[in-house]
Design a protein around this motif. Structure first.
Motif, PDB file in Angstrom:
ATOM      1  N   SER A  38      -1.151  38.661  16.326  1.00  0.00           N
ATOM      2  CA  SER A  38      -2.050  38.159  15.301  1.00  0.00           C
ATOM      3  C   SER A  38      -3.456  38.101  15.889  1.00  0.00           C
ATOM      4  O   SER A  38      -3.637  38.073  17.110  1.00  0.00           O
ATOM      5  CB  SER A  38      -1.619  36.771  14.852  1.00  0.00           C
TER       6      SER A  38
ATOM      7  N   LYS B 279      -0.123  33.921   8.373  1.00  0.00           N
ATOM      8  CA  LYS B 279      -1.033  33.982   7.225  1.00  0.00           C
ATOM      9  C   LYS B 279      -1.416  35.417   6.866  1.00  0.00           C
ATOM     10  O   LYS B 279      -1.319  35.827   5.715  1.00  0.00           O
ATOM     11  CB  LYS B 279      -2.320  33.182   7.525  1.00  0.00           C
ATOM     12  N   SER B 280      -1.851  36.165   7.878  1.00  0.00           N
ATOM     13  CA  SER B 280      -2.279  37.539   7.600  1.00  0.00           C
ATOM     14  C   SER B 280      -1.114  38.372   7.086  1.00  0.00           C
ATOM     15  O   SER B 280      -1.285  39.219   6.215  1.00  0.00           O
ATOM     16  CB  SER B 280      -2.861  38.188   8.854  1.00  0.00           C
ATOM     17  N   THR B 281       0.070  38.143   7.620  1.00  0.00           N
ATOM     18  CA  THR B 281       1.242  38.873   7.149  1.00  0.00           C
ATOM     19  C   THR B 281       1.476  38.585   5.671  1.00  0.00           C
ATOM     20  O   THR B 281       1.720  39.496   4.880  1.00  0.00           O
ATOM     21  CB  THR B 281       2.480  38.474   7.966  1.00  0.00           C
TER      22      THR B 281
ATOM     23  N   GLY C   3      -5.769  35.864  16.266  1.00  0.00           N
ATOM     24  CA  GLY C   3      -6.076  34.797  17.207  1.00  0.00           C
ATOM     25  C   GLY C   3      -5.371  34.982  18.543  1.00  0.00           C
ATOM     26  O   GLY C   3      -5.920  34.676  19.594  1.00  0.00           O
TER      27      GLY C   3
HETATM   28  N1  LIG Z   1       2.835  45.006  13.035  1.00  0.00           N
HETATM   29  C1  LIG Z   1       3.421  44.000  13.701  1.00  0.00           C
HETATM   30  N2  LIG Z   1       4.382  44.251  14.607  1.00  0.00           N
HETATM   31  C2  LIG Z   1       4.987  43.255  15.272  1.00  0.00           C
HETATM   32  N3  LIG Z   1       4.698  41.958  15.107  1.00  0.00           N
HETATM   33  C3  LIG Z   1       3.748  41.627  14.219  1.00  0.00           C
HETATM   34  C4  LIG Z   1       3.053  42.625  13.471  1.00  0.00           C
HETATM   35  N4  LIG Z   1       2.162  42.004  12.668  1.00  0.00           N
HETATM   36  C5  LIG Z   1       2.288  40.682  12.901  1.00  0.00           C
HETATM   37  N5  LIG Z   1       3.240  40.449  13.835  1.00  0.00           N
HETATM   38  C6  LIG Z   1       3.661  39.119  14.330  1.00  0.00           C
HETATM   39  O1  LIG Z   1       3.841  38.254  13.237  1.00  0.00           O
HETATM   40  C7  LIG Z   1       3.384  36.945  13.538  1.00  0.00           C
HETATM   41  C8  LIG Z   1       2.426  36.456  12.476  1.00  0.00           C
HETATM   42  O2  LIG Z   1       1.222  37.197  12.573  1.00  0.00           O
HETATM   43  P1  LIG Z   1       0.019  36.989  11.556  1.00  0.00           P
HETATM   44  O3  LIG Z   1      -0.983  38.044  11.881  1.00  0.00           O
HETATM   45  O4  LIG Z   1       0.523  36.923  10.185  1.00  0.00           O
HETATM   46  O5  LIG Z   1      -0.545  35.561  11.991  1.00  0.00           O
HETATM   47  P2  LIG Z   1      -1.812  34.758  11.436  1.00  0.00           P
HETATM   48  O6  LIG Z   1      -1.310  33.510  10.829  1.00  0.00           O
HETATM   49  O7  LIG Z   1      -2.656  35.635  10.606  1.00  0.00           O
HETATM   50  O8  LIG Z   1      -2.548  34.367  12.805  1.00  0.00           O
HETATM   51  P3  LIG Z   1      -4.126  34.351  13.184  1.00  0.00           P
HETATM   52  O9  LIG Z   1      -4.638  33.034  12.769  1.00  0.00           O
HETATM   53  O10 LIG Z   1      -4.088  34.441  14.694  1.00  0.00           O
HETATM   54  O11 LIG Z   1      -4.771  35.513  12.558  1.00  0.00           O
HETATM   55  C9  LIG Z   1       2.782  37.030  14.936  1.00  0.00           C
HETATM   56  O12 LIG Z   1       3.721  36.512  15.849  1.00  0.00           O
HETATM   57  C10 LIG Z   1       2.595  38.496  15.192  1.00  0.00           C
HETATM   58  O13 LIG Z   1       2.780  38.797  16.548  1.00  0.00           O
END
Ligand SMILES: Nc1ncnc2c1ncn2[C@@H]1O[C@H](COP(=O)(O)OP(=O)(O)OP(=O)(O)O)[C@@H](O)[C@H]1O
Ligand SMILES: [Mg+2]
Lengths: 517, 365
Positions: A417, A49-51, A419
């Motif tokens: 991420s 999501k954050s990505t 979480g």
């Molecule tokens: N800068 C980065 N380098 C390497 N891997 C990354 C990076 N940013 C995100 N990831 C990986 O991408 C995946 C998705 O991360 P993301 O932060 O988008 O998840 P999220 O849905 O926001 O989760 P949460 O609910 O925990 O915040 C994760 O496996 C994370 O480890």
């Protein structure tokens, strides 16, 4: 894909893919944001999501895919670029400078020119305040504002350059119920004026209440959607069930119940806090004669609206903040003068709520972060020399036990991420056999299933004799696992009362300082 | 829609991570270090051309007199010894987030005591014991001198950049005072300490003028490298440097660690002085200001605290300094080239850092 309506979407993400070493964070994502719609984005920790919103807000560049804004293909080079295209984001952590006024903050964040067009800024602020239907005093100091009001300033800041899309990343986690209600009104008003809103949350009920449309991500892919029609026509129960299945896969156990077990009457008192006070900068003490006593294996919930002294209490217990008055007693021993390390050695642990600031060392690997509080200890070090093998093995075990989503234990913890970082920090403390643990908002940023698992582990630990102080702003969590609960309000702690069904109303009154209980 | 197959994307991601971890990282850090050096040489050459000197001849002379000629090469190796020891100290302080910019003062304070002590002790103790005492004395005196900024930092949070720089000035004055008031040699007219007899100086190696201080310096740099990367103590220091709040939260004793960082880092500067005085100088004059420490700062950063790179950069710097002195004399220009080049190096390093930051922000989150 043919859209049901003829409206031009505000934003279309087409085939967005973003890979990091060892993980595909976003894989061929298609997402459409329509004007006048709140789009809830759901997914477990690490789903991507954050990505995805990082890509939309110019923080992250995708490997492949196309972004269209109002029908035109664009590239978003930077966050500033995104703001100028009318895409603004409100992050979990405030970007405002607390010592400056509202107006100065707005000028600071967005003005590039030498001349600070104060008059124009005032006009713009007025315009946006009208749009949001809120009252914002441009000359008040941000630090003096309530969190809800601060968030309104953040929204104004996000929309300053143009109002097209507003992205909210877990915006309700810090708000009072009233603040959350006001946020809902503001968001409703914004969409009624034709904005598109993206809303990220781990609270399913909020996502369904506020969202017109729901998209669920899992392991970087879109695994399901709920259209406005479905939201209207199906029962809430049915939709909830379906969405939970989308988030976690078929065998969803997010709703598993946890509850506090009966304390044995023979359990002795292990931990006592006696009239502890801490002076503040202002006239009011930060902690004002706080007292409580806990039996072995007891979980005391500490409820309250953020900023009423909970963090200071946690730090005082951990030894990170000096006590001005009063006593802290662990197993008949006064510990308020002991160092942090000495308290840790006595089995007192603290799980901080500030994971970025103090809970982890971002550039270090996950493996080294899980032994952060045990540097130099066997079996991870021998004769002071590091034993990478032992550390990695331990880290792999924790990653496995706590379902941390990562390619391997040697990656920098900062790449996880939000979480998943929290999972690592919890794993680090839960791996020990402590006497007393102080948790400060331990489920912050965790998805529903992980929250349930963490609560169950805390309850298990307590059953095994660990005395627990559980600070949280989530009443539901307190009610689920605590034996007793007390409320912090302006540095004072209420008399702890036993948790029983329907206690939430009473707590709510205490949290806002109302004495009529 | 050109949706990549999930399998290929994963494979691609893994492939990326592997190449990134081996070849790319090595070559990237090499180019990162080389670009500022090459840039400094080009601009320096342009300046020489503007001054009407032949840059190729100048650089040729530098190499000739600093590296190829036997006398120059020996001088280079001799000069490396104290530089390596100062670098070893900075390799402790900088990764721990402590900006010890006071190595010059620490060097001089250690040096003055060693210079005063050496000739007094020499008649009474044998070589090995003498050098051990002098080395320990230099180390300890400099370490004690650094307690002032260390305590100011650990107890009162006073910024060490300013306090260590200020203490260099005070240290220079104070050492001059010590020489003039207490340590001066009554048999000379200039205010200076008694001279350590040539026979009592550090043993030399390979039947050259190069004394064993070079070995001490090399061992120190390698040992610090190893300690910082492989021991609990080194990790604690790096954690303090990366996130001091996390170090506090983890229960580390910040006051003790801060004192340790300052005293160790300063101690190596004092040891550098002890090595140089018992190896070559043999004497300290009042108003002595060798000003070697600050020049080591950019080199240690450029080397990213890595022992092998530190040794290479210090060797290159020493070649340039020794060769540059002769080359300047030959080209009839003032001996400012070395300082000028170090300044250029700094500017290019800062530029490189900025570019890297920008590109990483573009490519990643
Ligand atoms: N800068 C980065 N380098 C390497 N891997 C990354 C990076 N940013 C995100 N990831 C990986 O991408 C995946 C998705 O991360 P993301 O932060 O988008 O998840 P999220 O849905 O926001 O989760 P949460 O609910 O925990 O915040 C994760 O496996 C994370 O480890
Ligand atoms: Mg996230």
């Amino acid at each position: 894909m043919v859209l049901a309506s003829e409206i031009t979407p505000t934003v279309e993400l087409i085939g967005i893919t973003k890979a990091y070493p060892g993980v595909v964070a976003n894989s061929d994502i298609h997402l459409t944001l329509l004007p006048g719609e709140v789009h809830s984005l759901l997914g477990e920790n690490g789903a991507g999501k954050s990505t995805l919103i990082g890509i939309l807000s110019g923080m992250v560049q995708p490997d492949a895919g196309e972004i269209r804004i109002n029908g035109k293909t664009v590239r978003i080079h930077s966050p500033r670029d995104a703001l100028e295209r009318g895409i603004g984001t409100v992050y979990q952590h405030s970007l405002l400078v607390p010592t400056l006024t509202v107006l100065d903050n707005l000028l600071l964040g967005v003005d590039q020119g030498w001349k600070l067009g104060r008059e124009m800024a005032m006009a713009r602020l007025h315009e946006l305040a009208t749009l949001l239907d809120v009252e914002i005093d441009p000359s008040s100091i941000v630090g003096d504002l309530a969190l809800g009001q601060r968030q309104q300033v953040e929204i104004v800041r996000a929309l300053w350059r143009g109002e097209g899309v507003l992205i909210l990343d877990e915006p309700t986690s810090m708000l009072t119920p009233q603040g959350a209600e006001k946020l809902v009104q503001v968001v409703r008003r914004l969409v009624s004026k034709g904005l598109a809103v993206v809303f990220i949350t781990h609270k399913l009920s909020e996502a369904l209440d506020l969202g017109d449309r729901v998209t669920v991500l899992r392991r970087g892919k879109i695994v399901g959607e709920v259209t406005p029609d479905e939201l209207h026509n199906k029962s809430r129960l049915q939709v909830t069930d379906e969405v939970l299945k989308m988030i976690f896969g078929e065998k969803s156990d997010a709703s598993q119940g946890t509850s506090a077990t009966q304390l044995s009457d023979t359990a002795g008192e292990t931990f006592r806090v006696d009239h502890v006070s801490v002076k503040g900068d202002g006239p009011h003490p930060v902690l004002d004669e706080v007292s409580f006593a806990l039996k072995r294996g007891e979980i005391l919930g500490i409820a309250g609206i953020d900023g009423n002294g909970q963090k200071e209490l946690a730090e005082v217990l951990a030894g990170q903040r000096r006590v001005d008055n009063g006593e802290i007693i662990l197993e008949d021993l006064s510990i308020q003068h002991l160092s942090i390390a000495a308290r840790q050695a006595k089995g007192l642990r603290y799980v901080t709520d500030d994971r970025h600031g103090e809970g982890m060392v971002g550039p270090l690997s996950i493996a080294l972060n899980v032994v952060l509080k045990r540097v130099g200890e066997a079996p991870f070090w021998r004769w002071s020399f590091v034993r990478h093998g032992a550390i990695r093995e331990f880290a792999r075990k924790l990653i496995n036990d706590h379902d941390v989503r990562t390619p391997h234990e040697e990656v920098a913890i900062s790449t996880l991420s939000g979480g998943n970082m929290q999972k690592v920090i919890l794993a680090r403390e839960l791996a020990l056999a402590p006497q007393v643990v102080v948790y400060n908002k331990p489920t912050y940023g965790l998805d529903a299933r992980t929250t349930a698992i963490v609560l169950a582990r805390i309850a298990d630990q307590a059953r095994a004799g660990v005395t627990t102080v559980f600070i949280s702003t989530e009443l539901s969590e307190i009610v689920a696992i605590c034996h007793r609960v007390a409320v912090m309000y302006r540095g004072q702690l209420s008399e702890p009362i036993s948790v029983r069904p329907g206690i939430e109303l009473q707590l709510g009154a205490l949290m806002t300082g109302s004495t009529a209980v | 829609m050109s949706a990549p197959h999930d399998g290929t994307t994963v494979a691609l991601a893994e492939h990326k991570s592997q190449t990134e971890s081996r070849l790319e990282r090595v070559s990237r850090s090499m180019t990162n270090a080389l670009i500022p050096v090459v840039g400094a040489f080009i601009i320096g050459g342009l300046l020489l051309a503007v001054l009407g000197r032949n840059p190729f001849a100048f650089y040729g002379n530098v190499i000739d007199h600093g590296l190829i000629g036997s006398l120059g090469r020996q001088e280079t190796l001799i000069r490396m010894a104290p530089l390596l020891l100062i670098a070893a100290g900075l390799m402790i302080a900088f990764p721990a987030g402590i900006w010890n910019l006071g190595t010059d003062g620490q060097y001089v304070m250690g040096g003055v005591i060693v210079a005063a002590l050496g000739p007094e002790l020499a008649p009474h103790v044998s070589g090995f014991v003498l050098f051990t005492i002098l080395f320990i004395a230099g180390f300890v005196v400099a370490a004690i001198w650094s307690l002032i900024p260390a305590i100011l930092k650990a107890w009162y949070g006073i910024n060490e950049i300013i306090s260590t720089l200020m203490l260099t000035f005070i240290g220079l004055r104070f050492s001059a005072f010590l020489v003039k008031e207490y340590f001066y040699d009554r048999e000379t007219t200039v205010p200076q300490t008694r001279v350590l007899a040539v026979a009592d100086r550090l043993p030399r190696m390979f039947s050259s003028r190069v004394h064993i201080g070079l070995i001490v310096g090399l061992v120190a740099v390698i040992a610090v490298h190893f300690v910082m990367r492989n021991t609990a103590f080194g990790l604690r220091l790096r954690i303090v440097g990366m996130n001091p709040k996390a170090a506090i939260h983890a229960g580390m004793n910040m006051k003790v660690l801060t004192l340790a960082i300052f005293t160790l880092s300063a101690g190596f500067a004092g040891l550098a002085a002890a090595v140089n005085i018992s190896g070559v100088d043999g004497v300290v004059r009042a108003e002595w200001n060798p000003a070697v420490g600050l020049l080591v700062v950019p080199l240690v950063f450029l080397a990213r605290f890595h022992a092998a790179s530190v040794i290479v950069f210090i060797a290159a710097f020493a070649v340039f300094k020794v060769g540059g002195e002769s080359a300047s004399r030959k080209a009839d220009i003032p001996n400012f080239m070395v300082l000028f080049m170090v300044g250029l190096l700094l500017i290019f390093m800062a530029l490189g850092e900025y570019m890297q930051l920008r590109s990483s922000r573009k490519h990643q989150s």
